[in-house]
Enzyme design. Structure first.
Site, PDB file in Angstrom:
ATOM      1  CB  SER A 130      -0.886   0.013   0.956  1.00 29.28           C
ATOM      2  OG  SER A 130      -0.280  -0.050   2.590  1.00 29.28           O
TER       3      SER A 130
ATOM      4  CE1 TYR B 168       8.119   2.483  -3.938  1.00 27.21           C
ATOM      5  CE2 TYR B 168       7.918   0.327  -2.705  1.00 27.21           C
ATOM      6  CZ  TYR B 168       8.581   1.500  -3.188  1.00 27.21           C
ATOM      7  OH  TYR B 168       9.857   1.542  -3.103  1.00 27.21           O
TER       8      TYR B 168
ATOM      9  CG  LEU C  32       9.652  -7.275  -8.316  1.00 33.35           C
ATOM     10  CD1 LEU C  32      10.296  -6.729  -7.268  1.00 33.35           C
ATOM     11  CD2 LEU C  32       8.311  -8.149  -7.540  1.00 33.35           C
ATOM     12  CD  GLU C  33       4.730  -3.376 -15.107  1.00 34.99           C
ATOM     13  OE1 GLU C  33       4.753  -2.178 -15.404  1.00 34.99           O
ATOM     14  OE2 GLU C  33       3.630  -3.706 -14.548  1.00 34.99           O
TER      15      GLU C  33
END
Length: 189
Positions: free
Chosen positions: A113, A115, A137-138
């Site tokens: 949360s 980010y 990770l994207e």
């Protein structure tokens, strides 16, 4: 299918290497006492860290984004403790942690949360039964401003779901194309 607790995550990581390296508590401060975005085991999940290895999307070569024929020149490699993602752009990274998912478990990743409340969305597809590797990770920056990602700090939470029965065919059995990946892995068609 039941979500697994901190006890189960701890046991699977310590005895079977499901998560390496493994932090047995929520880590909220670094060695100097400075506040971090937390990582480590939580009540029903594990908060992963981002490694200091990024690929930031750029369109300096006027490329077309094509998942079947992805142009590596669309990214700029950055090795740093901080990554700045341009407005309305994205970056790829990887977890510090290496995962080995049990055959009867499916793992789902959700963004933290901290980010999300800044307009930074983390996307990861499910970690399938018997998949192993560093998670790519994207990060999508949905804002009109540059966005900062911190390496070595929490970026997403993994939730582990154990099935009532073992799957007939696992990711490993299928010879999945991302099996055993290390580093930031680009799309493979």
């Amino acid at each position: 299918m039941a979500i697994k607790s901190d006890r189960w995550i701890r046991e699977m990581s310590e005895k079977h290497g499901m998560i390496e390296p493994y932090a047995e508590n929520q880590v909220r401060f670094n060695a100097q006492g400075e506040k971090l975005i937390s990582y480590g085991v939580s009540s029903y999940g594990y908060d992963v860290r981002c490694a200091p290895e990024f690929k930031v999307f750029t369109n300096v070569h006027s490329a077309i984004v094509d998942p079947k024929n992805f142009d590596e020149k669309s990214f700029i490699d950055i090795h740093s403790d901080v990554c700045i993602i341009p407005p309305n752009s994205f970056a790829l990274a990887r977890t510090v942690e290496y995962f080995r998912i049990p055959r009867n478990v499916l793992t789902v990743c959700l963004g933290k949360s901290t980010y999300a409340r800044c307009g930074i969305i983390v996307n990861v597809t499910p970690l399938e039964p018997e998949w192993e590797g560093h998670v790519t990770l994207e990060f999508s920056n949905t804002t009109n401003l540059p966005a900062r990602i911190y390496a070595g700090e929490g970026v997403a939470q993994m939730l582990f779901f154990e099935s009532d029965e073992v799957c007939e065919t696992s990711y490993k059995d299928r010879g999945g194309k991302y099996q055993g990946q290390t580093g930031v892995t680009l799309p493979k068609a």
